[in-house]
Design a protein around this motif. Structure first.
Motif, PDB file in Angstrom:
ATOM      1  N   PRO A 194     -21.526  80.937  16.191  1.00 57.65           N
ATOM      2  CA  PRO A 194     -20.695  80.389  17.268  1.00 57.65           C
ATOM      3  C   PRO A 194     -21.396  79.212  17.951  1.00 57.65           C
ATOM      4  CG  PRO A 194     -20.915  82.788  17.459  1.00 57.65           C
ATOM      5  CD  PRO A 194     -21.893  82.346  16.434  1.00 57.65           C
ATOM      6  N   GLU A 195     -20.624  78.386  18.606  1.00 55.89           N
ATOM      7  CA  GLU A 195     -21.201  77.234  19.295  1.00 55.89           C
ATOM      8  C   GLU A 195     -22.156  77.661  20.397  1.00 55.89           C
ATOM      9  OE1 GLU A 195     -18.102  74.644  20.573  1.00 55.89           O
ATOM     10  OE2 GLU A 195     -17.303  74.343  18.544  1.00 55.89           O
TER      11      GLU A 195
ATOM     12  N   LEU B 119     -18.024  78.183  12.399  1.00 55.81           N
ATOM     13  CA  LEU B 119     -17.214  78.344  11.198  1.00 55.81           C
ATOM     14  C   LEU B 119     -17.097  79.795  10.753  1.00 55.81           C
ATOM     15  CD1 LEU B 119     -18.273  75.225   9.108  1.00 55.81           C
ATOM     16  CD2 LEU B 119     -16.366  75.497  10.707  1.00 55.81           C
ATOM     17  N   GLY B 120     -17.930  80.671  11.269  1.00 50.17           N
ATOM     18  CA  GLY B 120     -17.779  82.107  11.079  1.00 50.17           C
ATOM     19  C   GLY B 120     -17.733  82.563   9.631  1.00 50.17           C
TER      20      GLY B 120
ATOM     21  N   ALA C 291     -21.679  88.365  17.093  1.00 51.22           N
ATOM     22  CA  ALA C 291     -20.465  88.982  17.641  1.00 51.22           C
ATOM     23  C   ALA C 291     -20.764  90.144  18.571  1.00 51.22           C
ATOM     24  CB  ALA C 291     -19.569  89.463  16.493  1.00 51.22           C
ATOM     25  N   HIS C 292     -21.845  90.894  18.304  1.00 51.20           N
ATOM     26  CA  HIS C 292     -22.054  92.154  19.024  1.00 51.20           C
ATOM     27  C   HIS C 292     -23.371  92.235  19.778  1.00 51.20           C
ATOM     28  CE1 HIS C 292     -18.541  93.817  16.968  1.00 51.20           C
ATOM     29  NE2 HIS C 292     -19.020  93.296  15.857  1.00 51.20           N
ATOM     30  N   GLY C 293     -24.328  91.368  19.466  1.00 53.26           N
ATOM     31  CA  GLY C 293     -25.615  91.443  20.126  1.00 53.26           C
ATOM     32  C   GLY C 293     -25.573  90.893  21.544  1.00 53.26           C
ATOM     33  N   ASP C 294     -26.473  91.423  22.385  1.00 52.94           N
ATOM     34  CA  ASP C 294     -26.559  90.872  23.740  1.00 52.94           C
ATOM     35  C   ASP C 294     -27.322  89.554  23.708  1.00 52.94           C
ATOM     36  OD1 ASP C 294     -29.304  91.477  23.587  1.00 52.94           O
ATOM     37  OD2 ASP C 294     -29.039  93.416  24.579  1.00 52.94           O
ATOM     38  N   GLY C 295     -27.388  88.907  24.864  1.00 56.10           N
ATOM     39  CA  GLY C 295     -28.014  87.593  24.913  1.00 56.10           C
ATOM     40  C   GLY C 295     -29.463  87.603  24.488  1.00 56.10           C
ATOM     41  N   GLU C 296     -30.189  88.672  24.833  1.00 58.49           N
ATOM     42  CA  GLU C 296     -31.600  88.751  24.476  1.00 58.49           C
ATOM     43  C   GLU C 296     -31.792  88.832  22.966  1.00 58.49           C
ATOM     44  OE1 GLU C 296     -35.442  91.727  25.175  1.00 58.49           O
ATOM     45  OE2 GLU C 296     -33.622  91.980  26.377  1.00 58.49           O
ATOM     46  N   LEU C 297     -31.011  89.681  22.303  1.00 59.19           N
ATOM     47  CA  LEU C 297     -31.123  89.813  20.847  1.00 59.19           C
ATOM     48  C   LEU C 297     -30.743  88.511  20.152  1.00 59.19           C
ATOM     49  CD1 LEU C 297     -29.725  93.349  19.898  1.00 59.19           C
ATOM     50  CD2 LEU C 297     -32.061  92.512  19.663  1.00 59.19           C
ATOM     51  N   ARG C 298     -29.665  87.898  20.598  1.00 55.56           N
ATOM     52  CA  ARG C 298     -29.224  86.659  19.958  1.00 55.56           C
ATOM     53  C   ARG C 298     -30.278  85.567  20.116  1.00 55.56           C
ATOM     54  NH1 ARG C 298     -24.656  87.339  23.037  1.00 55.56           N
ATOM     55  NH2 ARG C 298     -24.888  85.217  23.848  1.00 55.56           N
TER      56      ARG C 298
END
Length: 372
Positions: free
Chosen positions: A58-59, A66-67, A99-106
């Motif tokens: 995601p942006e 583009l997923g 899609a499912h991770g929180d901000g820290e994981l991402r």
């Protein structure tokens, strides 16, 4: 239904095709197959530096948004060239975290993955006929974190991977967990595979894991669905690449003073391959389209199972036919088309073969009928 790719996806396809074609000459493929990790790291880095891995994100995570569609375009091109890079586990894992991770994981994982500095793999399969969404591996809550125990089979390309996404059973239903590949309680037994990929059997003995999304939510199901589509996309490319080899071979070989391509029996074989590949492509992109809004998870799961079944059944049939029309050289393990046969065979059995796919599809259809 419009299956045209659009400008952005066409750009991904063309750039990926150029990079992959440059890197996958037979001599280079042989060298990678003899290496320790069986991964072409220079190709991996070039794909990342070209922005092709980041394109699926995601942006908000630094990608082009583009997923799954972008991932499938890239994976088709990989399959066409049977390029030895662990794209499908990395891309599906990235989509699950995005899609499912929180901000820290991402923030911890996705930037490094997009830049090619970090590798990620997924542990979905187990020994025996276990459904990926009914794992025997269990996760038990331990304070704010989780402890995982169990065995995962044939984890793709774990060598050099920093993180593993693991599906595990919990008291709330199947969950998805991020595990450090070298953490305490994590053990690896490396194994050879049909495609020469160096896979690993993963043993978890109270290993710490961080939940991705709500435990018992849809994160695990989303990852398995995306993995099914990713494998179907690779298989479309594998089958197309195999068919191209067959066409070139039959045009160039003669028997009784005529090119083999002019014999009707051979033409029928390749026509059947072409029809199967088109069916694989249509069901794949129908399944990708089913992910669009308004999103219906039941319809998306059903479409993904149909696409995966076609990839298993028709993909394996295609590479068998292509190997057959090559005659004796088709079984030469150093001849290019043999790699397509090996990839097609392994993909057909990953996450369960055609029979397992039909059983899952039947379960979905029965559940729909019961609730209708």
């Amino acid at each position: 239904m419009d299956f045209s790719l659009g400008e952005e996806l066409e750009a991904v396809r063309d750039l990926a095709r150029e990079i992959l074609t440059d890197h996958t000459v037979p001599e280079r493929l042989r060298a990678v197959e003899r290496s320790t990790d069986r991964v072409d790291m220079r190709l991996w880095e070039d794909l990342a530096s070209a922005g092709l891995i980041a394109a699926v994100l995601p942006e908000r995570d630094g990608g082009a948004g583009l997923g799954t569609a972008g991932a499938c375009v890239l994976l088709e091109e990989q399959g066409r060239r049977v390029a030895p890079v662990p794209l499908w586990p990395a891309l599906t894992g990235a989509l699950a975290l995005a899609a499912h991770g929180d901000g820290e994981l991402r923030a911890e994982v996705l930037p490094g993955l997009a830049e090619g500095r970090v590798r990620l793999t997924v542990a979905l399969e187990e020994f025996g006929p276990a459904d990926p969404l009914a794992p025997h591996t269990v996760a038990v809550q331990d304070g704010p974190g989780w402890r995982l125990s169990g065995v995962k089979a044939a984890v793709p390309s774990p060598g050099g991977a920093r993180h593993v996404l693991v599906t595990a059973a919990t008291s709330r239903g199947p969950g998805l967990f991020l595990v450090d590949a070298e953490a305490d309680g994590v053990g690896w037994e490396y194994a050879e595979t049909t495609t020469y990929d160096r896979a690993g059997h993963l043993t978890l003995d109270g290993a710490r894991g961080r939940a991705v999304g709500a435990v018992g939510g849809d994160a695990a199901a989303s990852l398995v669905r995306d993995a099914s589509l990713a494998l179907a996309a690779v298989q479309v490319g594998v089958a197309e690449g195999a068919l191209a080899h067959a066409a070139a071979h039959l045009r160039g070989r003669e028997q009784f003073g005529r090119p083999l391509a002019t014999f009707q029996a051979v033409q029928h074989q390749l026509a059947d391959c072409y029809i199967d590949i088109e069916a694989m492509r249509v069901t794949l992109w129908h399944a990708v389209d089913a992910l669009a809004e308004p999103f219906d998870p039941v319809a998306a799961d059903r479409a993904a199972q149909v696409a995966k079944w076609w990839a298993c059944e028709a993909g394996l049939t295609t590479v068998h036919r292509v190997q057959h029309v090559h005659g004796g050289i088709g079984v030469d393990t150093d001849y290019p088309v043999h790699r397509h046969f090996l990839w097609g065979k392994q993909i057909a059995g990953t996450l369960g073969g055609p029979g397992a796919g039909l059983e899952r599809l039947g379960t979905l259809l029965t559940a729909e009928e019961a609730t209708a």
